[in-house]
Design a protein around this motif. Sequence first.
Motif, PDB file in Angstrom:
ATOM      1  N   LYS A  56      96.150  75.183  85.736  1.00 12.33           N
ATOM      2  CA  LYS A  56      95.697  73.803  85.921  1.00 12.33           C
ATOM      3  C   LYS A  56      96.530  72.899  85.029  1.00 12.33           C
ATOM      4  O   LYS A  56      96.883  73.284  83.917  1.00 12.33           O
ATOM      5  CB  LYS A  56      94.241  73.627  85.499  1.00 12.33           C
ATOM      6  CG  LYS A  56      93.222  74.228  86.391  1.00 12.33           C
ATOM      7  CD  LYS A  56      91.836  73.888  85.876  1.00 12.33           C
ATOM      8  CE  LYS A  56      90.766  74.516  86.725  1.00 12.33           C
ATOM      9  NZ  LYS A  56      89.430  74.167  86.235  1.00 12.33           N
ATOM     10  N   VAL A  57      96.805  71.700  85.504  1.00 10.15           N
ATOM     11  CA  VAL A  57      97.450  70.691  84.668  1.00 10.15           C
ATOM     12  C   VAL A  57      96.341  69.937  83.963  1.00 10.15           C
ATOM     13  O   VAL A  57      95.423  69.420  84.599  1.00 10.15           O
ATOM     14  CB  VAL A  57      98.308  69.723  85.522  1.00 10.15           C
ATOM     15  CG1 VAL A  57      98.879  68.618  84.657  1.00 10.15           C
ATOM     16  CG2 VAL A  57      99.410  70.483  86.225  1.00 10.15           C
ATOM     17  N   ARG A  58      96.379  69.941  82.632  1.00  8.88           N
ATOM     18  CA  ARG A  58      95.348  69.300  81.812  1.00  8.88           C
ATOM     19  C   ARG A  58      96.001  68.391  80.793  1.00  8.88           C
ATOM     20  O   ARG A  58      96.708  68.869  79.909  1.00  8.88           O
ATOM     21  CB  ARG A  58      94.529  70.343  81.054  1.00  8.88           C
ATOM     22  CG  ARG A  58      93.714  71.225  81.909  1.00  8.88           C
ATOM     23  CD  ARG A  58      92.478  70.498  82.347  1.00  8.88           C
ATOM     24  NE  ARG A  58      91.603  71.433  83.044  1.00  8.88           N
ATOM     25  CZ  ARG A  58      90.423  71.108  83.446  1.00  8.88           C
ATOM     26  NH1 ARG A  58      89.947  69.917  83.217  1.00  8.88           N
ATOM     27  NH2 ARG A  58      89.685  71.983  84.077  1.00  8.88           N
ATOM     28  N   GLY A  59      95.774  67.104  80.895  1.00  9.97           N
ATOM     29  CA  GLY A  59      96.276  66.158  79.902  1.00  9.97           C
ATOM     30  C   GLY A  59      97.754  66.304  79.637  1.00  9.97           C
ATOM     31  O   GLY A  59      98.564  65.991  80.483  1.00  9.97           O
ATOM     32  N   GLN A  60      98.093  66.835  78.483  1.00  7.68           N
ATOM     33  CA  GLN A  60      99.496  66.958  78.086  1.00  7.68           C
ATOM     34  C   GLN A  60     100.016  68.386  78.170  1.00  7.68           C
ATOM     35  O   GLN A  60     100.969  68.742  77.478  1.00  7.68           O
ATOM     36  CB  GLN A  60      99.663  66.423  76.652  1.00  7.68           C
ATOM     37  CG  GLN A  60      99.360  64.953  76.520  1.00  7.68           C
ATOM     38  CD  GLN A  60     100.315  64.103  77.354  1.00  7.68           C
ATOM     39  OE1 GLN A  60     101.516  64.300  77.300  1.00  7.68           O
ATOM     40  NE2 GLN A  60      99.770  63.189  78.122  1.00  7.68           N
ATOM     41  N   GLY A  61      99.408  69.238  79.015  1.00 10.41           N
ATOM     42  CA  GLY A  61      99.880  70.616  79.104  1.00 10.41           C
ATOM     43  C   GLY A  61      99.363  71.345  80.328  1.00 10.41           C
ATOM     44  O   GLY A  61      98.684  70.788  81.174  1.00 10.41           O
ATOM     45  N   ILE A  62      99.700  72.622  80.397  1.00  7.37           N
ATOM     46  CA  ILE A  62      99.271  73.495  81.478  1.00  7.37           C
ATOM     47  C   ILE A  62      98.249  74.470  80.910  1.00  7.37           C
ATOM     48  O   ILE A  62      98.492  75.112  79.893  1.00  7.37           O
ATOM     49  CB  ILE A  62     100.465  74.263  82.062  1.00  7.37           C
ATOM     50  CG1 ILE A  62     101.472  73.286  82.663  1.00  7.37           C
ATOM     51  CG2 ILE A  62     100.002  75.259  83.120  1.00  7.37           C
ATOM     52  CD1 ILE A  62     102.741  73.931  83.145  1.00  7.37           C
TER      53      ILE A  62
END
Length: 59
Positions: A27-33
């Motif tokens: 999942k792509v979350r905020g500033q990372g994976i």
Amino acid sequence: MITTSASNSDTCHGTETRCECGQLIAKVRGQGIELKCKRCKRIVIIPFSSIEGWSTVAS
């Protein structure tokens, strides 16, 4: 490790990517994976800044 080059658009929904079997991969979350370990169930977030070459892809 089994890899595939499936171009099935059903495997990618917005901010998450799933295997052909339906298992969540990332999942792509905020500033990372965000990745989840299948063995211990820990969740690890890999910052985009630590991925080599990410700035050239994101531009």
